[in-house]
Motif scaffolding. Structure first.
Motif, PDB file in Angstrom:
ATOM      1  N   ALA A 122       0.815  -1.211   0.000  1.00 42.02           N
ATOM      2  CA  ALA A 122       0.000   0.000   0.000  1.00 42.02           C
ATOM      3  C   ALA A 122       0.853   1.266   0.000  1.00 42.02           C
ATOM      4  O   ALA A 122       0.586   2.219  -0.745  1.00 42.02           O
ATOM      5  N   ILE A 123       1.885   1.274   0.824  1.00 41.95           N
ATOM      6  CA  ILE A 123       2.703   2.487   0.963  1.00 41.95           C
ATOM      7  C   ILE A 123       3.537   2.750  -0.285  1.00 41.95           C
ATOM      8  O   ILE A 123       3.673   3.900  -0.720  1.00 41.95           O
ATOM      9  N   THR A 124       4.076   1.692  -0.888  1.00 43.05           N
ATOM     10  CA  THR A 124       4.872   1.913  -2.096  1.00 43.05           C
ATOM     11  C   THR A 124       4.004   2.439  -3.240  1.00 43.05           C
ATOM     12  O   THR A 124       4.505   3.153  -4.108  1.00 43.05           O
ATOM     13  N   LEU A 125       2.735   2.122  -3.231  1.00 39.22           N
ATOM     14  CA  LEU A 125       1.827   2.664  -4.247  1.00 39.22           C
ATOM     15  C   LEU A 125       1.410   4.103  -3.945  1.00 39.22           C
ATOM     16  O   LEU A 125       1.360   4.952  -4.846  1.00 39.22           O
ATOM     17  N   LEU A 126       1.118   4.390  -2.675  1.00 37.94           N
ATOM     18  CA  LEU A 126       0.498   5.666  -2.335  1.00 37.94           C
ATOM     19  C   LEU A 126       1.487   6.790  -2.041  1.00 37.94           C
ATOM     20  O   LEU A 126       1.262   7.946  -2.429  1.00 37.94           O
ATOM     21  N   ARG A 127       2.565   6.485  -1.350  1.00 38.19           N
ATOM     22  CA  ARG A 127       3.472   7.548  -0.902  1.00 38.19           C
ATOM     23  C   ARG A 127       4.032   8.397  -2.055  1.00 38.19           C
ATOM     24  O   ARG A 127       4.046   9.647  -1.946  1.00 38.19           O
ATOM     25  N   PRO A 128       4.481   7.807  -3.169  1.00 39.58           N
ATOM     26  CA  PRO A 128       4.983   8.654  -4.259  1.00 39.58           C
ATOM     27  C   PRO A 128       3.919   9.591  -4.832  1.00 39.58           C
ATOM     28  O   PRO A 128       4.241  10.706  -5.265  1.00 39.58           O
ATOM     29  N   LEU A 129       2.663   9.151  -4.821  1.00 41.04           N
ATOM     30  CA  LEU A 129       1.594   9.978  -5.377  1.00 41.04           C
ATOM     31  C   LEU A 129       1.272  11.152  -4.452  1.00 41.04           C
ATOM     32  O   LEU A 129       0.986  12.259  -4.923  1.00 41.04           O
ATOM     33  N   VAL A 130       1.327  10.909  -3.154  1.00 42.30           N
ATOM     34  CA  VAL A 130       1.132  12.004  -2.196  1.00 42.30           C
ATOM     35  C   VAL A 130       2.299  12.980  -2.280  1.00 42.30           C
ATOM     36  O   VAL A 130       2.114  14.203  -2.323  1.00 42.30           O
ATOM     37  N   ASP A 131       3.524  12.448  -2.317  1.00 45.51           N
ATOM     38  CA  ASP A 131       4.711  13.308  -2.385  1.00 45.51           C
ATOM     39  C   ASP A 131       4.718  14.168  -3.635  1.00 45.51           C
ATOM     40  O   ASP A 131       5.180  15.316  -3.607  1.00 45.51           O
ATOM     41  N   ALA A 132       4.202  13.612  -4.745  1.00 40.66           N
ATOM     42  CA  ALA A 132       4.192  14.344  -6.018  1.00 40.66           C
ATOM     43  C   ALA A 132       3.001  15.283  -6.144  1.00 40.66           C
ATOM     44  O   ALA A 132       2.887  16.010  -7.140  1.00 40.66           O
ATOM     45  N   GLY A 133       2.111  15.269  -5.150  1.00 39.90           N
ATOM     46  CA  GLY A 133       0.947  16.144  -5.203  1.00 39.90           C
ATOM     47  C   GLY A 133      -0.136  15.666  -6.147  1.00 39.90           C
ATOM     48  O   GLY A 133      -1.017  16.445  -6.520  1.00 39.90           O
ATOM     49  N   LEU A 134      -0.105  14.385  -6.527  1.00 41.70           N
ATOM     50  CA  LEU A 134      -1.113  13.849  -7.449  1.00 41.70           C
ATOM     51  C   LEU A 134      -2.333  13.323  -6.721  1.00 41.70           C
ATOM     52  O   LEU A 134      -3.461  13.428  -7.209  1.00 41.70           O
ATOM     53  N   LEU A 135      -2.114  12.746  -5.558  1.00 40.53           N
ATOM     54  CA  LEU A 135      -3.196  12.160  -4.774  1.00 40.53           C
ATOM     55  C   LEU A 135      -3.517  13.065  -3.596  1.00 40.53           C
ATOM     56  O   LEU A 135      -2.624  13.517  -2.888  1.00 40.53           O
ATOM     57  N   ARG A 136      -4.786  13.318  -3.404  1.00 39.57           N
ATOM     58  CA  ARG A 136      -5.199  14.142  -2.271  1.00 39.57           C
ATOM     59  C   ARG A 136      -4.924  13.397  -0.967  1.00 39.57           C
ATOM     60  O   ARG A 136      -5.319  12.245  -0.804  1.00 39.57           O
ATOM     61  N   GLU A 137      -4.253  14.070  -0.028  1.00 34.51           N
ATOM     62  CA  GLU A 137      -3.961  13.431   1.263  1.00 34.51           C
ATOM     63  C   GLU A 137      -5.224  13.100   2.035  1.00 34.51           C
ATOM     64  O   GLU A 137      -5.238  12.206   2.877  1.00 34.51           O
ATOM     65  N   ASP A 138      -6.309  13.824   1.742  1.00 34.46           N
ATOM     66  CA  ASP A 138      -7.567  13.602   2.456  1.00 34.46           C
ATOM     67  C   ASP A 138      -8.517  12.693   1.681  1.00 34.46           C
ATOM     68  O   ASP A 138      -9.694  12.591   1.998  1.00 34.46           O
ATOM     69  N   ALA A 139      -7.997  12.007   0.655  1.00 34.17           N
ATOM     70  CA  ALA A 139      -8.841  11.112  -0.133  1.00 34.17           C
ATOM     71  C   ALA A 139      -9.350   9.967   0.729  1.00 34.17           C
ATOM     72  O   ALA A 139      -8.635   9.446   1.593  1.00 34.17           O
ATOM     73  N   ALA A 140     -10.587   9.562   0.497  1.00 35.75           N
ATOM     74  CA  ALA A 140     -11.172   8.412   1.189  1.00 35.75           C
ATOM     75  C   ALA A 140     -10.847   7.170   0.369  1.00 35.75           C
ATOM     76  O   ALA A 140     -11.396   6.966  -0.711  1.00 35.75           O
ATOM     77  N   LEU A 141      -9.947   6.348   0.869  1.00 34.32           N
ATOM     78  CA  LEU A 141      -9.451   5.207   0.116  1.00 34.32           C
ATOM     79  C   LEU A 141      -9.868   3.889   0.744  1.00 34.32           C
ATOM     80  O   LEU A 141      -9.967   3.776   1.969  1.00 34.32           O
ATOM     81  N   ALA A 142     -10.074   2.895  -0.101  1.00 35.50           N
ATOM     82  CA  ALA A 142     -10.319   1.525   0.342  1.00 35.50           C
ATOM     83  C   ALA A 142      -9.241   0.634  -0.273  1.00 35.50           C
ATOM     84  O   ALA A 142      -8.993   0.683  -1.475  1.00 35.50           O
ATOM     85  N   ILE A 143      -8.597  -0.147   0.572  1.00 36.07           N
ATOM     86  CA  ILE A 143      -7.503  -1.023   0.157  1.00 36.07           C
ATOM     87  C   ILE A 143      -7.945  -2.466   0.368  1.00 36.07           C
ATOM     88  O   ILE A 143      -8.438  -2.827   1.441  1.00 36.07           O
ATOM     89  N   HIS A 144      -7.771  -3.279  -0.660  1.00 38.73           N
ATOM     90  CA  HIS A 144      -8.122  -4.689  -0.539  1.00 38.73           C
ATOM     91  C   HIS A 144      -6.894  -5.521  -0.859  1.00 38.73           C
ATOM     92  O   HIS A 144      -6.128  -5.197  -1.775  1.00 38.73           O
ATOM     93  N   ALA A 145      -6.684  -6.595  -0.114  1.00 38.56           N
ATOM     94  CA  ALA A 145      -5.526  -7.447  -0.353  1.00 38.56           C
ATOM     95  C   ALA A 145      -5.860  -8.893  -0.044  1.00 38.56           C
ATOM     96  O   ALA A 145      -6.610  -9.192   0.886  1.00 38.56           O
ATOM     97  N   VAL A 146      -5.297  -9.787  -0.842  1.00 43.63           N
ATOM     98  CA  VAL A 146      -5.429 -11.221  -0.614  1.00 43.63           C
ATOM     99  C   VAL A 146      -4.035 -11.801  -0.453  1.00 43.63           C
ATOM    100  O   VAL A 146      -3.178 -11.626  -1.321  1.00 43.63           O
TER     101      VAL A 146
END
Length: 311
Positions: A122-146
């Protein structure tokens, strides 16, 4: 060159055994091993923890906190594979790919907290997008994993691989964490730099190891004007010089794509991908890796190597 003395506290657990296997045959490391009768002896464990150069804790959270407190010699460096210290301000988060400077921070640290398996994806996917200003830090996200059932530790392995008891075999697919309070969520939120607590829904499949993790980015999660190609470019740029993380090229016909959770088993690699439907304005982030590799033992050995290189 002098060998690095390593003590794995909890070496007979799932992660400990995997670490031992990955260190087998290395001539630059000498493992400190206690006889079976002494593995639960506090005095002998304390001695081993203070005699080694690097202690790797493969213990439940409470036992990991206790063992860390037993280390009093300044030269001992600790890698904690439990979740006890992953959000602790005095411990360095052991994800070398977190940002461009994190590997150097780990190399210079005395207390390293190994990431959780699900948070790694999850972090390797999300952190670069937050750092680059592409993803809103206050976005409501759902993460699913198997994950493969080995993610549940020895008890889960015994349930799936042992003789069926009165209750029979476990179901081939089971969703858990339905109280929405999984212990990995604070770790994901903190290190991905999210303002809102994400919803996390984990599951086990009837296979031994490997993870597929997905994050759907709803409309409004990305900042205005951001498209899938920008997301892919940010991930590709962040991980261009990393050995363990690779970003898959965009797929022309995503309807034919299949994610195999076992594709990277036995490795310390992590594969990220971005899928999208431009007509609908929807984006899907995915991660595939071995929960016992990059999600546990492989990550611990990666951090061990960083510590050794800095000696």
């Amino acid at each position: 060159m002098a060998k690095t003395h390593v003590f794995i506290d909890g070496e007979q657990g799932t992660t400990g055994l995997q670490i031992r296997e990955r260190l087998a045959g290395r001539t630059d490391i000498e493992l400190i091993t206690l006889p079976e009768a002494e593995r639960k002896d506090e005095a002998r464990r304390t001695q081993a923890l203070n005699d080694c150069d690097v202690a790797i804790l493969c213990l439940p959270d409470a036992a990991a906190r206790e063992a860390a407190a037993w280390v009093r010699r300044d030269g001992v460096r600790i890698i904690d594979a439990s979740s006890a210290h992953r959000t602790h301000p005095d411990w360095t988060y052991g994800l070398p790919e977190l940002d461009p400077a994190q590997a150097a921070r780990i190399a210079g640290a005395s207390r390293i907290s190994n990431p959780g398996c699900y948070p790694t994806g999850a972090i390797t996917l999300l952190r670069p997008l937050v750092d680059a200003g592409l993803l809103r830090e206050d976005a409501a996200l759902a993460i699913h994993a198997v994950s493969g059932y080995s993610g549940g530790g020895r008890a889960a392995i015994d349930r799936f691989e042992g003789e069926a008891g009165d209750g029979g075999r476990p179901p081939s697919f089971q969703v858990y964490g339905l109280g929405l309070d999984h212990k990995h969520v604070p770790e994901i939120q903190q290190h991905a730099r999210l303002i809102q607590r994400p919803i996390f829904v984990p599951a086990y499949g009837a296979y031994r190891q490997g993870i597929v993790l997905t994050i759907a980015l709803p409309l409004g999660a990305l900042r205005a004007g951001v498209m899938a190609r920008h997301v892919h470019a940010a991930l590709a740029d962040r991980y261009a010089d990393t050995a363990q993380v690779r970003v898959a090229a965009p797929v022309e016909d995503a309807s034919t794509a299949i994610l195999d959770p076992q594709a990277l088993n036995g490795t310390n690699d992590l594969s990220l991908a971005v899928f999208d439907n431009g007509a609908l304005g929807q984006v899907l982030l995915t991660a595939v890796f071995d929960n016992l590799g990059k999600g546990a033992a492989g990550a611990a050995v990666q951090n061990l190597d960083l510590l050794m290189a800095a000696r």
